[in-house]
Design a protein around this motif. Structure first.
Motif, PDB file in Angstrom:
ATOM      1  N   LEU A 156       0.872  -1.182   0.000  1.00 50.73           N
ATOM      2  CA  LEU A 156       0.000   0.000   0.000  1.00 50.73           C
ATOM      3  C   LEU A 156       0.903   1.224   0.000  1.00 50.73           C
ATOM      4  O   LEU A 156       1.993   1.181   0.573  1.00 50.73           O
ATOM      5  N   TYR A 157       0.443   2.289  -0.637  1.00 60.76           N
ATOM      6  CA  TYR A 157       1.174   3.558  -0.581  1.00 60.76           C
ATOM      7  C   TYR A 157       0.358   4.537   0.261  1.00 60.76           C
ATOM      8  O   TYR A 157      -0.863   4.579   0.156  1.00 60.76           O
ATOM      9  N   LEU A 158       1.061   5.315   1.063  1.00 62.98           N
ATOM     10  CA  LEU A 158       0.410   6.458   1.713  1.00 62.98           C
ATOM     11  C   LEU A 158       1.029   7.704   1.106  1.00 62.98           C
ATOM     12  O   LEU A 158       2.256   7.883   1.158  1.00 62.98           O
ATOM     13  N   LEU A 159       0.214   8.558   0.514  1.00 63.17           N
ATOM     14  CA  LEU A 159       0.777   9.706  -0.198  1.00 63.17           C
ATOM     15  C   LEU A 159      -0.172  10.888  -0.193  1.00 63.17           C
ATOM     16  O   LEU A 159      -1.382  10.734   0.025  1.00 63.17           O
ATOM     17  N   TYR A 160       0.426  12.044  -0.459  1.00 61.45           N
ATOM     18  CA  TYR A 160      -0.387  13.237  -0.644  1.00 61.45           C
ATOM     19  C   TYR A 160      -0.512  13.522  -2.140  1.00 61.45           C
ATOM     20  O   TYR A 160      -1.572  13.837  -2.654  1.00 61.45           O
ATOM     21  N   GLY A 161       0.600  13.370  -2.832  1.00 65.26           N
ATOM     22  CA  GLY A 161       0.618  13.570  -4.277  1.00 65.26           C
ATOM     23  C   GLY A 161       2.009  13.224  -4.751  1.00 65.26           C
ATOM     24  O   GLY A 161       2.956  13.232  -3.947  1.00 65.26           O
ATOM     25  N   LEU A 162       2.167  12.906  -6.021  1.00 61.34           N
ATOM     26  CA  LEU A 162       3.502  12.565  -6.521  1.00 61.34           C
ATOM     27  C   LEU A 162       3.908  13.533  -7.611  1.00 61.34           C
ATOM     28  O   LEU A 162       3.056  14.080  -8.308  1.00 61.34           O
ATOM     29  N   PRO A 163       5.224  13.738  -7.756  1.00 57.58           N
ATOM     30  CA  PRO A 163       5.677  14.653  -8.803  1.00 57.58           C
ATOM     31  C   PRO A 163       5.197  14.169 -10.171  1.00 57.58           C
ATOM     32  O   PRO A 163       5.034  12.969 -10.378  1.00 57.58           O
ATOM     33  N   CYS A 164       4.977  15.101 -11.052  1.00 60.43           N
ATOM     34  CA  CYS A 164       4.614  14.886 -12.463  1.00 60.43           C
ATOM     35  C   CYS A 164       3.374  13.990 -12.622  1.00 60.43           C
ATOM     36  O   CYS A 164       3.191  13.371 -13.673  1.00 60.43           O
ATOM     37  N   GLY A 165       2.542  13.919 -11.590  1.00 58.50           N
ATOM     38  CA  GLY A 165       1.270  13.180 -11.705  1.00 58.50           C
ATOM     39  C   GLY A 165       1.437  11.706 -11.990  1.00 58.50           C
ATOM     40  O   GLY A 165       0.544  11.067 -12.567  1.00 58.50           O
ATOM     41  N   ILE A 166       2.565  11.137 -11.572  1.00 62.21           N
ATOM     42  CA  ILE A 166       2.815   9.720 -11.877  1.00 62.21           C
ATOM     43  C   ILE A 166       1.825   8.826 -11.130  1.00 62.21           C
ATOM     44  O   ILE A 166       1.561   7.695 -11.555  1.00 62.21           O
ATOM     45  N   ASP A 167       1.240   9.341 -10.036  1.00 59.71           N
ATOM     46  CA  ASP A 167       0.229   8.561  -9.308  1.00 59.71           C
ATOM     47  C   ASP A 167      -0.974   8.264 -10.198  1.00 59.71           C
ATOM     48  O   ASP A 167      -1.507   7.152 -10.187  1.00 59.71           O
ATOM     49  N   PHE A 168      -1.384   9.251 -10.992  1.00 59.52           N
ATOM     50  CA  PHE A 168      -2.562   9.043 -11.829  1.00 59.52           C
ATOM     51  C   PHE A 168      -2.234   8.242 -13.088  1.00 59.52           C
ATOM     52  O   PHE A 168      -3.087   7.554 -13.631  1.00 59.52           O
ATOM     53  N   LEU A 169      -0.963   8.314 -13.502  1.00 68.20           N
ATOM     54  CA  LEU A 169      -0.544   7.469 -14.622  1.00 68.20           C
ATOM     55  C   LEU A 169      -0.487   6.008 -14.179  1.00 68.20           C
ATOM     56  O   LEU A 169      -0.956   5.112 -14.874  1.00 68.20           O
ATOM     57  N   ALA A 170       0.074   5.791 -12.996  1.00 68.92           N
ATOM     58  CA  ALA A 170       0.294   4.420 -12.527  1.00 68.92           C
ATOM     59  C   ALA A 170      -0.997   3.735 -12.102  1.00 68.92           C
ATOM     60  O   ALA A 170      -1.067   2.510 -12.087  1.00 68.92           O
ATOM     61  N   THR A 171      -2.006   4.518 -11.746  1.00 71.61           N
ATOM     62  CA  THR A 171      -3.289   3.911 -11.370  1.00 71.61           C
ATOM     63  C   THR A 171      -4.202   3.781 -12.577  1.00 71.61           C
ATOM     64  O   THR A 171      -5.300   3.255 -12.451  1.00 71.61           O
ATOM     65  N   GLN A 172      -3.761   4.286 -13.733  1.00 68.72           N
ATOM     66  CA  GLN A 172      -4.582   4.305 -14.956  1.00 68.72           C
ATOM     67  C   GLN A 172      -5.852   5.136 -14.708  1.00 68.72           C
ATOM     68  O   GLN A 172      -6.926   4.812 -15.223  1.00 68.72           O
ATOM     69  N   CYS A 173      -5.689   6.182 -13.928  1.00 62.12           N
ATOM     70  CA  CYS A 173      -6.838   7.011 -13.578  1.00 62.12           C
ATOM     71  C   CYS A 173      -6.969   8.179 -14.551  1.00 62.12           C
ATOM     72  O   CYS A 173      -6.051   8.990 -14.668  1.00 62.12           O
TER      73      CYS A 173
END
Lengths: 532, 532
Positions: free
Chosen positions: B170-187
């Protein structure tokens, strides 16, 4: 008949609180419920009763002629006159069930289906017209000063009422025709892995399947138009302003969706979608003496629960005979909800009942299998209680539901029209004797039940949230304020393309100009050198 | 040093359970925590301590040289050697803070920022290398048989460890640089209404803003490459297989996102995103005698809390003097977390403290305003406790955070570099005396606090869920199994275009052929008629 006055409602609230005794006092809010008759009401009733038990003032507004929406001590039932009888509704139900079992050529089948849908939509549309143009009822609703409306959004009548009364609202739904739920929420639904309704596809599609999915998506708007355009006209006329169906649907604050990704395929969601799949699975109650006796007599083999849903309690006798033949061949006792003519070959192990406490029976440790039409309520009760399923989907979303359970290895699907006695017998034996089915449904069940809040409590929370805060505007995406051109950034892309092409064109022109000048100069110089 | 053996862990568990007394027994699972030092650890620590208190066996793996990650009775702290000292880290922190306040030309500012980021990333990268190539630690981790890993995903070191140990995570995060969180979740993240990091835009953008948003989106991949490519090489080398950063990031089961749409802008989500914004707002504890005395002495005007976050406790003296001048002019008492040189003009109402219990102070009914750097923790504490804010964003996501609060009318933003004493004084007076700010923050607070489960309980549930079920594969969308060409249905669109064009071409050819034949015939007939 008129709605209760504020004083009467206060008396009612006190009565409810006295009746409930232990329920903590919560400041009562006033909720208007606009349900849809039929199986849809089953889960909405659970939510509505719970809201009433918690001390909210709940008024359920339903057509006078209806089949399932009865009075309760937890809400006030307010009915309005409609130009059809309860008998007509029942006849339509029987006709629908019979038409599923009738073998017909394809074209005739389509015509028949179209006719059935038209009949039902016409009935519901006339009910809606009668509600909206009943001055007395509208006056009462206005005076009742509700805090919010809880709506079944299958047909957009409730939202016209909510829009007229300027009430914040919530929808409770399983899914809507032509995917209008995802259009109205502005929720992205990539057609590459989100299968459309009625395709029966999973989220892993081959190229031809993705192609068909795209084609179904493209014709969905036609279906939307066919189903909803009369309501768009009615709404515009009644509200005295131009309003589209999408605008009507998108007004709501919260979408309570009876979905869970244990069962459904993971897909994008929007912040105002709250997943309450399994809301109908509420704790097991004690069985009545009749059922307790039947269940206890089942011995080590246990029993099988068989129901084709609230809407289909009788089927043609030849199909019933085939089914009886299959059920006779299994060692389990069978409890079959069936109100038709008793098949002549009914086995001793098969017990016909007019009604059965489905969830309570499935929760019994001796329940071995569940033969179901794969309606959403039954499917979730099967998952909650970890009972493997044999699915005989009849119409609507049931084919898709069956596909989902089958793709999870937790059940088998049969075509009710073409299956033989042997097919059914083999399928029931397989899901009972092959441990894989039980293991898979147990896995799904343990995932489904492992959640921080029960879906019913979650739904209650959000209904009360909308009543307390007069909506949930903080969950409404700004996508609603963009037109489709802006939403897809087509203006930005267009501008960038224009800028790029212009830059390219100017650069090219400059290069050509410089090149020509150079050539001219050198060609001028050449003769000079020659002359020298 | 080695990790504890199973027996030692059992003794530890019993100790924890005895220590906690009333906590119900839950079958203990083993959790590996891979945190990031600095402010990120603040909310992760709360979650980790809670998991430990519930009887889980928690091992926190951190570099030996760190500033905030200390031992606790609720978890085992396992440190690994790194080639830098704690002193170096502290120096970097002070340098970072100072550089924010230094007035420089733009180019020099950019170079300086690049240098700072490179320094920090180099330090963290070397720590990661040391961890991965420490045979002793890797051996211990393998033998410890953890059930899951809880990771701070800001840099992708933890996921390399999880991938190596084949642990669900599991990741706990606020946000990731360059929006990689939304790329990696396919969101899906439509650039038309989802503002990119560092733009400072709201979800309602004008055309030029949407254009800039699109341009920022297009350069984000470059930033991703700059930040993460060394990790991609390290991961491929260490895991002995080709793996991209996106693949590494997308392995996780659950994304615990410190987001709430009371604060953030509504946008699409994926099923494995769990919103735990406000996880750090835990019930108010009693103030120490020192603070209780300060707070009680504030009289009817109340007090103001002022902190620039855990990372910035001292600032250049000239800026501190300006701020002291502003604070002197307000009637409230001010509690200022500041460890630098005391400004000569410090007012009597201003109390410098080395540390302050921020949440407990903001929860006090006499708290009137919060001067903050707009870090995510502070912002949520401001919202939870309904205290209007004056925001002095320094770096990173703080500008965006400040914009969000300002767009909700719950605070004012100042440029810390260019603001005068008067600006600050006016802003503090405005948020205290203009009731609109208080009303808005109270509205946000009431919406934020009205939820069915506290974010901390929600996070605990999902960590334990992943441990119990060894992941959450049922929440993983099938989009991960498609390439981008398939995801956007470009093959389907291509096929349909080809089919359409071919049909058009053949139809055209047929028409031309028929037309020519007709013309030929008529032209043949014409001379005939002439000859006749």
């Amino acid at each position: 008949m008129r709605l209760w006055s504020n004083m009467e409602l206060s008396v009612y609230r006190i009565f409810v609180l006295l009746y409930l005794g232990g329920v903590p006092f919560i400041e009562a809010e006033k909720l208007l419920v606009l349900p849809l008759d039929g199986s849809h009401w089953l889960s909405m009733r659970i939510l509505v009763e719970n809201l009433g038990q918690r001390g909210n003032q709940v008024v359920v507004l339903a057509p006078h002629s209806n089949i399932y929406i009865h009075p309760s001590e937890n809400y006030i039932l307010r009915t309005y006159p409609v130009p059809y009888s309860k008998q007509l509704l029942k006849e339509q139900m029987v006709k629908s069930a019979n038409s599923v079992f009738a073998k017909r050529p394809l074209l005739e089948k389509i015509t028949n289906m179209y006719q059935r849908i038209t009949n039902i939509t016409d009935i519901l549309f006339s009910a809606c017209q009668h509600l909206l143009y009943s001055k007395e009822i509208m006056q009462e609703l206005r005076e009742s000063a509700f805090d919010a409306a809880l709506i079944d959004p299958f047909f957009p009548c409730g939202m016209i009422v909510a829009e007229y009364l300027r009430l914040p609202s919530l929808y409770l739904l399983y899914g809507l025709p032509c995917g209008i739920d995802f259009l109205a929420t502005q929720c992205p639904s990539p057609i590459s892995y989100v299968p459309r309704h009625f395709t029966g596809y999973s989220d892993l599609m081959s190229f031809p399947q993705r192609l068909k999915n795209a084609l179904v998506w493209s014709v969905d708007s036609l279906i939307c138009n066919f189903l909803y355009s009369p309501y768009a006209r009615l709404a515009s006329e009644f509200l005295h302003k131009e309003i589209t169906i999408l605008q009507l649907y998108s007004q709501t604050s919260i979408w309570l969706m009876r979905t869970d990704f244990v069962f459904d395929y993971p897909r994008p969601l929007m912040p105002n979608m709250v997943l309450v799949g399994g809301i109908n699975c509420i704790g097991r109650k004690h069985l009545s003496q009749e059922f307790e006796k039947l269940v206890n007599s089942s011995g080590e083999h246990g029993f099988v629960v068989f129901s084709l849903g609230s809407m289909v309690s009788e089927i043609p006798i030849n199909k019933a005979t085939d089914i009886a033949e299959a059920l006779k061949s299994i060692p389990q006792q069978v409890l079959w909800r069936y109100t038709g003519k008793t098949p002549p070959n009914l086995g001793e192990n098969t017990h016909l009942v007019k009604w059965l406490p489905q969830n309570d029976l499935l929760a019994h440790p001796k329940a071995r299998a569940f033969i179901t039409h794969a309606g959403s309520h039954g499917i979730y009760e099967g998952i909650c209680n970890a009972v493997p399923m044999v699915m005989l989907p009849l119409f609507g979303d049931q084919m898709d539901n069956a596909k989902r359970i089958e793709s999870r290895g937790a059940g088998l699907t049969l075509n009710v029209l073409h299956m033989t006695s042997e097919d059914l017998s083999n399928a029931v034996k397989a899901v009972i004797n092959n441990p894989v089915y039980k293991e898979n449904i147990q896995r799904l069940s343990s995932l489904h039940l492992d959640r921080p809040v029960h879906p019913l409590d979650l739904a209650v929370h959000w209904v009360e949230f909308v009543m307390r805060h007069k909506g949930a505007p903080h969950l409404r995406p700004a996508a609603h304020d963009l037109n489709w051109f802006q939403y897809y950034s087509l203006d930005v892309i267009g501008f960038l393309m224009f800028f790029l092409l212009t830059t390219l064109f100017i650069s090219l022109k400059c290069c050509t100009f410089v090149f020509r000048r150079c050539c001219k100069r050198s060609s001028k110089q050449k003769p000079k050198s020659k002359s020298q």
